[in-house]
Scaffold this motif. Structure first.
Motif, short mmCIF file in Angstrom:
data_model
loop_
_atom_site.label_atom_id
_atom_site.label_comp_id
_atom_site.label_asym_id
_atom_site.label_seq_id
_atom_site.Cartn_x
_atom_site.Cartn_y
_atom_site.Cartn_z
N ASP A 126 0.87 -1.19 0.00
CA ASP A 126 0.00 0.00 0.00
C ASP A 126 0.90 1.24 0.00
O ASP A 126 1.70 1.41 -0.91
N ASP A 127 0.83 2.06 1.04
CA ASP A 127 1.69 3.25 1.09
C ASP A 127 2.84 3.07 2.08
O ASP A 127 3.43 4.05 2.54
N ILE A 128 3.19 1.82 2.39
CA ILE A 128 4.24 1.52 3.36
C ILE A 128 5.43 0.91 2.63
O ILE A 128 5.30 -0.12 1.96
N ASP A 129 6.59 1.54 2.76
CA ASP A 129 7.81 0.94 2.24
C ASP A 129 8.32 -0.11 3.22
O ASP A 129 8.04 -0.03 4.43
N GLY A 130 9.06 -1.09 2.71
CA GLY A 130 9.56 -2.13 3.58
C GLY A 130 10.81 -2.77 3.05
O GLY A 130 11.20 -2.58 1.89
N PHE A 131 11.44 -3.55 3.92
CA PHE A 131 12.66 -4.28 3.56
C PHE A 131 12.64 -5.62 4.27
O PHE A 131 12.39 -5.69 5.49
N ALA A 132 12.87 -6.69 3.51
CA ALA A 132 12.84 -8.05 4.07
C ALA A 132 14.15 -8.75 3.75
O ALA A 132 14.73 -8.56 2.67
N ARG A 133 14.58 -9.61 4.68
CA ARG A 133 15.79 -10.40 4.45
C ARG A 133 15.76 -11.63 5.35
O ARG A 133 14.91 -11.74 6.24
N ALA A 134 16.66 -12.53 5.09
CA ALA A 134 16.82 -13.69 5.95
C ALA A 134 17.87 -13.37 7.01
O ALA A 134 18.88 -12.72 6.72
N ARG A 135 17.59 -13.81 8.23
CA ARG A 135 18.54 -13.61 9.32
C ARG A 135 18.49 -14.83 10.24
O ARG A 135 17.47 -15.12 10.83
N ARG A 136 19.61 -15.52 10.31
CA ARG A 136 19.73 -16.72 11.16
C ARG A 136 18.61 -17.73 10.88
O ARG A 136 18.01 -18.29 11.78
N GLY A 137 18.32 -17.89 9.61
CA GLY A 137 17.34 -18.88 9.20
C GLY A 137 15.90 -18.44 9.32
O GLY A 137 14.98 -19.23 9.05
N LYS A 138 15.67 -17.20 9.72
CA LYS A 138 14.30 -16.69 9.87
C LYS A 138 14.06 -15.52 8.92
O LYS A 138 15.00 -14.92 8.37
N LEU A 139 12.78 -15.21 8.72
CA LEU A 139 12.38 -14.07 7.91
C LEU A 139 12.32 -12.83 8.80
O LEU A 139 11.66 -12.83 9.84
N ARG A 140 12.98 -11.78 8.39
CA ARG A 140 13.02 -10.52 9.14
C ARG A 140 12.51 -9.41 8.23
O ARG A 140 13.07 -9.17 7.15
N ILE A 141 11.44 -8.75 8.65
CA ILE A 141 10.82 -7.71 7.83
C ILE A 141 10.72 -6.41 8.63
O ILE A 141 10.29 -6.41 9.79
N SER A 142 11.11 -5.32 7.98
CA SER A 142 10.90 -3.98 8.53
C SER A 142 9.84 -3.27 7.69
O SER A 142 10.01 -3.15 6.46
N PHE A 143 8.75 -2.86 8.32
CA PHE A 143 7.74 -2.02 7.68
C PHE A 143 7.97 -0.59 8.17
O PHE A 143 7.91 -0.33 9.39
N PHE A 144 8.21 0.34 7.27
CA PHE A 144 8.52 1.71 7.65
C PHE A 144 7.22 2.52 7.76
O PHE A 144 6.62 2.90 6.75
N ILE A 145 6.80 2.75 8.99
CA ILE A 145 5.51 3.37 9.28
C ILE A 145 5.54 4.87 9.02
O ILE A 145 4.57 5.46 8.53
N ALA A 146 6.65 5.52 9.35
CA ALA A 146 6.79 6.96 9.14
C ALA A 146 8.27 7.28 8.94
O ALA A 146 9.13 6.65 9.55
N VAL A 147 8.54 8.24 8.07
CA VAL A 147 9.90 8.66 7.78
C VAL A 147 10.08 10.10 8.24
O VAL A 147 9.26 10.97 7.95
N ASP A 148 11.16 10.32 8.99
CA ASP A 148 11.48 11.64 9.55
C ASP A 148 10.31 12.24 10.35
O ASP A 148 9.91 13.39 10.15
N PRO A 149 9.74 11.48 11.27
CA PRO A 149 8.66 12.02 12.11
C PRO A 149 9.23 12.96 13.17
O PRO A 149 10.44 12.95 13.45
N ASP A 150 8.36 13.76 13.77
CA ASP A 150 8.78 14.55 14.93
C ASP A 150 9.24 13.59 16.03
O ASP A 150 8.48 12.68 16.39
#
Length: 317
Positions: free
Chosen positions: A36-60
């Motif tokens: 949708d309007d959320i950027d994200g980054f996914a990768r494998a880490r120690r055999g698991k799936l690790r995902i970052s969903f970026f909720i807000a960029v440069d917030p107060d």
């Protein structure tokens, strides 16, 4: 196919299962995407799936830190505020086995909800009031929560804490009890369901030593809308009277959790002191035949009289 390529394929498959758009793949096998309007980054880490969903960029920073503090202990993932070399972010970080299909979907739902909560952070409960009012549903008791602190997490999803609407619909009493024990009383109201007819409106609220987790059938194709409204509003009316009185009872924490599902057939009072002591909900619950019986029992346990309940005469539950 090399192990690295296979791992990258698994990350891509997980991201695509969210119906997200893949933007690119890094040399290290990480996957950049938009949901949708959320950027994200996914990768494998120690055999698991690790995902970052970026909720807000440069917030107060002050607003961001408050938002993250209000969303600690999420059922799925961890809300974080991070200051980076080139700015700052609020993100939802999740890590799970690759085969956790349902958990991945709940994580994406949580990311969407946090994004909506952030975008609508200045709304102060306006959507809650207008939506319930338009459908003829009484505003339920907010308990210890101010209306200004109720966030909108999406269509028919509000709260001072976020619990995924479908989790509430599934009547996860153990999870809600744990959230109350760990974080104190909170407010959550959401509509969810599946299929053609199975839909429910679920509420969590509380004041003083009493909390409530109640749900009613609402919105199914074969439902009776008049009956649904009468039953929902009757429950909320009982809770207004009971929790208003309970809020004046001195207490260090929530002792009793009402658990009632109109369409699943369960009605009980859970002793959270026993759950804190290590028992599961099923061991710490007393079952009853009806909501009025539950209210009468709690009035007796809290030593409330009719004047405490706001009446010179008797209160008919």
């Amino acid at each position: 196919m090399t192990d690295a390529n296979d791992t990258t394929r698994r990350v891509r498959d997980a991201v695509e299962s969210l119906e997200a758009t893949i933007i690119g793949v890094t040399d290290e096998g990480g996957v950049e995407f938009t949901l949708d309007d959320i950027d994200g980054f996914a990768r494998a880490r120690r055999g698991k799936l690790r995902i970052s969903f970026f909720i807000a960029v440069d917030p107060d920073p002050a607003e961001a830190e408050l938002f993250v503090s209000e969303h600690d202990g999420l059922p799925s993932g961890e809300a974080q505020f991070a200051e980076l070399d080139d700015g700052s972010i609020i993100r939802l970080l999740v890590e799970m086995p690759f085969n956790s299909g349902d958990e991945i979907l709940i994580a994406a739902e949580t990311a969407r909800a946090l994004r909506a909560g952030w975008v609508n952070r200045d709304e102060a409960g306006a959507d809650l009031l207008s939506t319930l009012g338009a459908d003829g549903i009484a505003l339920p008791p907010l308990g210890t929560v101010d209306l200004a602190d109720v966030r909108t997490y999406g269509a028919w999803s509000w709260g001072s804490r976020y619990i995924p609407p479908f989790v509430l619909y599934m009547f996860e009493v153990q999870l809600v009890a744990r959230q109350i024990i760990d974080h104190g009383p909170f407010f959550a109201l959401a509509h969810a369901g599946h299929g053609f007819n199975s839909y429910g409106l679920s509420l969590v609220t509380g004041a003083g030593p009493v909390a409530a987790y109640v749900q009613h059938g609402y919105g199914g194709a074969y439902s009776n809308p008049l009956r649904d409204l009468i039953e929902i509003n009757a429950t909320y009316s009982r809770l207004h009277v009971l929790l208003r009185a309970a809020s004046r009872v001195p207490s260090d924490d929530v002792r009793w959790l009402i658990a009632y599902s109109q369409f699943r057939g369960g009605a009980g009072i859970i002793d959270l002191a026993r759950v804190r002591g290590g028992e599961v909900v099923d061991q710490a619950v007393e079952t009853y035949d009806s909501e009025p019986e539950i209210c009468e029992t709690l009035v007796e346990r809290l030593s409330l009289d009719n004047f405490d309940l706001g009446a010179a005469g008797s209160v008919s539950w």
